[in-house]
Design an enzyme around this catalytic site. Structure first.
Site, PDB file in Angstrom:
ATOM      1  N   ASP A  16      55.966  19.192  85.654  1.00  0.00           N
ATOM      2  CA  ASP A  16      56.240  18.667  87.000  1.00  0.00           C
ATOM      3  C   ASP A  16      55.270  17.519  87.262  1.00  0.00           C
ATOM      4  OD1 ASP A  16      56.385  18.184  89.708  1.00  0.00           O
ATOM      5  OD2 ASP A  16      56.161  20.286  90.301  1.00  0.00           O
ATOM      6  N   ILE A  17      55.799  16.335  87.446  1.00  0.00           N
ATOM      7  CA  ILE A  17      54.952  15.140  87.557  1.00  0.00           C
ATOM      8  C   ILE A  17      54.069  15.165  88.816  1.00  0.00           C
ATOM      9  CG2 ILE A  17      56.552  13.601  88.798  1.00  0.00           C
ATOM     10  CD1 ILE A  17      55.781  11.438  86.656  1.00  0.00           C
ATOM     11  N   ASN A  30      64.543   4.881  95.186  1.00  0.00           N
ATOM     12  CA  ASN A  30      65.731   4.067  95.460  1.00  0.00           C
ATOM     13  C   ASN A  30      65.290   2.797  96.179  1.00  0.00           C
ATOM     14  OD1 ASN A  30      65.634   4.802  98.368  1.00  0.00           O
ATOM     15  ND2 ASN A  30      66.208   6.815  97.569  1.00  0.00           N
ATOM     16  N   GLY A  38      65.792  14.800  93.741  1.00  0.00           N
ATOM     17  CA  GLY A  38      65.166  14.657  92.430  1.00  0.00           C
ATOM     18  C   GLY A  38      63.663  14.475  92.510  1.00  0.00           C
ATOM     19  N   VAL A  39      63.158  13.687  91.595  1.00  0.00           N
ATOM     20  CA  VAL A  39      61.716  13.512  91.480  1.00  0.00           C
ATOM     21  C   VAL A  39      61.150  12.797  92.713  1.00  0.00           C
ATOM     22  CG1 VAL A  39      61.739  11.329  90.154  1.00  0.00           C
ATOM     23  CG2 VAL A  39      59.903  12.995  89.796  1.00  0.00           C
ATOM     24  N   ASP A  40      61.939  11.913  93.307  1.00  0.00           N
ATOM     25  CA  ASP A  40      61.531  11.172  94.504  1.00  0.00           C
ATOM     26  C   ASP A  40      61.206  12.145  95.647  1.00  0.00           C
ATOM     27  OD1 ASP A  40      61.126   9.053  96.214  1.00  0.00           O
ATOM     28  OD2 ASP A  40      63.204   8.344  96.206  1.00  0.00           O
ATOM     29  N   SER A 123      66.038   7.045  85.938  1.00  0.00           N
ATOM     30  CA  SER A 123      67.513   6.890  85.931  1.00  0.00           C
ATOM     31  C   SER A 123      68.264   8.010  85.206  1.00  0.00           C
ATOM     32  CB  SER A 123      67.963   5.543  85.335  1.00  0.00           C
ATOM     33  OG  SER A 123      67.711   4.485  86.226  1.00  0.00           O
ATOM     34  N   GLY A 125      68.516  11.184  85.864  1.00  0.00           N
ATOM     35  CA  GLY A 125      68.973  12.304  86.682  1.00  0.00           C
ATOM     36  C   GLY A 125      70.189  11.898  87.490  1.00  0.00           C
ATOM     37  N   TYR A 127      70.970   9.176  88.817  1.00  0.00           N
ATOM     38  CA  TYR A 127      71.501   7.846  88.481  1.00  0.00           C
ATOM     39  C   TYR A 127      72.310   7.830  87.184  1.00  0.00           C
ATOM     40  CZ  TYR A 127      69.172   5.390  92.358  1.00  0.00           C
ATOM     41  OH  TYR A 127      68.778   4.919  93.598  1.00  0.00           O
TER      42      TYR A 127
HETATM   43  P1  ADP Z   1      67.180   8.930  89.126  1.00  0.00           P
HETATM   44  O1  ADP Z   1      67.814   8.780  90.476  1.00  0.00           O
HETATM   45  O2  ADP Z   1      66.354   7.719  88.721  1.00  0.00           O
HETATM   46  O3  ADP Z   1      68.157   9.371  88.079  1.00  0.00           O
HETATM   47  P2  ADP Z   1      66.151  11.678  89.411  1.00  0.00           P
HETATM   48  O4  ADP Z   1      65.002  12.123  90.235  1.00  0.00           O
HETATM   49  O5  ADP Z   1      67.489  12.178  89.770  1.00  0.00           O
HETATM   50  O6  ADP Z   1      66.076  10.068  89.351  1.00  0.00           O
HETATM   51  O7  ADP Z   1      65.892  12.083  87.903  1.00  0.00           O
HETATM   52  C1  ADP Z   1      64.969  11.462  87.065  1.00  0.00           C
HETATM   53  C2  ADP Z   1      64.382  12.511  86.153  1.00  0.00           C
HETATM   54  O8  ADP Z   1      63.339  13.187  86.851  1.00  0.00           O
HETATM   55  C3  ADP Z   1      65.367  13.580  85.711  1.00  0.00           C
HETATM   56  O9  ADP Z   1      65.191  13.774  84.319  1.00  0.00           O
HETATM   57  C4  ADP Z   1      64.927  14.826  86.494  1.00  0.00           C
HETATM   58  O10 ADP Z   1      65.157  16.006  85.742  1.00  0.00           O
HETATM   59  C5  ADP Z   1      63.445  14.572  86.590  1.00  0.00           C
HETATM   60  N1  ADP Z   1      62.682  15.301  87.632  1.00  0.00           N
HETATM   61  C6  ADP Z   1      63.081  15.874  88.780  1.00  0.00           C
HETATM   62  N2  ADP Z   1      62.030  16.427  89.415  1.00  0.00           N
HETATM   63  C7  ADP Z   1      60.930  16.197  88.658  1.00  0.00           C
HETATM   64  C8  ADP Z   1      59.548  16.511  88.731  1.00  0.00           C
HETATM   65  N3  ADP Z   1      59.037  17.190  89.772  1.00  0.00           N
HETATM   66  N4  ADP Z   1      58.718  16.110  87.730  1.00  0.00           N
HETATM   67  C9  ADP Z   1      59.202  15.396  86.675  1.00  0.00           C
HETATM   68  N5  ADP Z   1      60.487  15.059  86.535  1.00  0.00           N
HETATM   69  C10 ADP Z   1      61.343  15.464  87.512  1.00  0.00           C
END
Ligand code: ADP
Length: 176
Positions: A16-17, A30, A38-40, A123, A125, A127
């Site tokens: 988890d980042i 975005n 997602g990660v955002d 991108s 996830g 995207y």
């Molecule tokens: P995008 O809109 O750029 O596709 P997402 O957040 O949907 O971004 O996904 C980007 C990547 O981040 C995906 O591989 C998703 O599994 C991953 N992700 C989601 N949450 C976390 C987190 N807490 N730590 C690391 N990676 C994550």
């Protein structure tokens, strides 16, 4: 797994980042810098409201570019918000835009005099970028950058699932 390129370690971990202790973490944001899923969403929840205020003041980030805020409550002192492309078939400049998102993020690391940074799979996830291609572009761009720039000591990919980790490690083995 990890490799060393020109004194820089490029490392892949599953995790988890938002928990990372590198000096900066990269957010797959975005263009409106408004947070979301997602990660955002995870980064904004963990960092608290201060970085959303900074994002609101910045206002906008074009696809393929990057902006920097503080880290709020995160261990990382900086968040680099970059905007990867939405994948729509592959003929709309997606590869160049994804490469640019990594490159512009790395430039922010250098410009801020930082030595360590963590990236998610931008991108890959919501995207919809095909994972193998996204991993190849990510790794190739980062390896080329650290070959040609001094200063960065650690680039860590923090991959959220075993599957994403496996795809990145297969690509890294091929490139190496
Ligand atoms: P995008 O809109 O750029 O596709 P997402 O957040 O949907 O971004 O996904 C980007 C990547 O981040 C995906 O591989 C998703 O599994 C991953 N992700 C989601 N949450 C976390 C987190 N807490 N730590 C690391 N990676 C994550």
């Amino acid at each position: 797994m990890e490799i060393t390129v020109n004194n820089a370690v490029i490392e892949l971990v599953q995790g988890d980042i938002t928990k990372e202790e590198t000096e900066a973490i990269v957010n797959a944001a975005n263009s409106g810098l408004k947070g979301g899923g997602g990660v955002d969403g995870a980064i904004h929840r963990a960092a608290g409201p201060s970085i959303m205020e900074e994002c609101r003041a910045i206002g906008y980030c074009p696809t393929g570019q990057a902006v920097v805020t503080g880290g709020g409550n995160l261990k990382a002192g900086h968040v680099i918000h970059t905007v990867g492309p939405v994948y729509s078939g592959g003929n709309r400049g997606e590869a160049d835009l994804l490469k640019s998102a990594y490159l512009e993020s790395l430039k922010k690391v250098t410009q801020n005099g930082l030595k360590s940074v963590s990236f998610p799979a931008i991108s890959a996830g919501i995207y919809g970028y095909p994972l193998t291609e996204a991993a190849y572009i990510a790794l190739k761009t980062i390896i080329n950058y650290v070959k040609n720039h001094e200063g960065i000591e650690l680039v860590r990919f923090v991959l959220f699932s075993q599957n994403i980790y496996d795809v990145f490690s297969d690509e890294l083995k091929k490139i190496r």
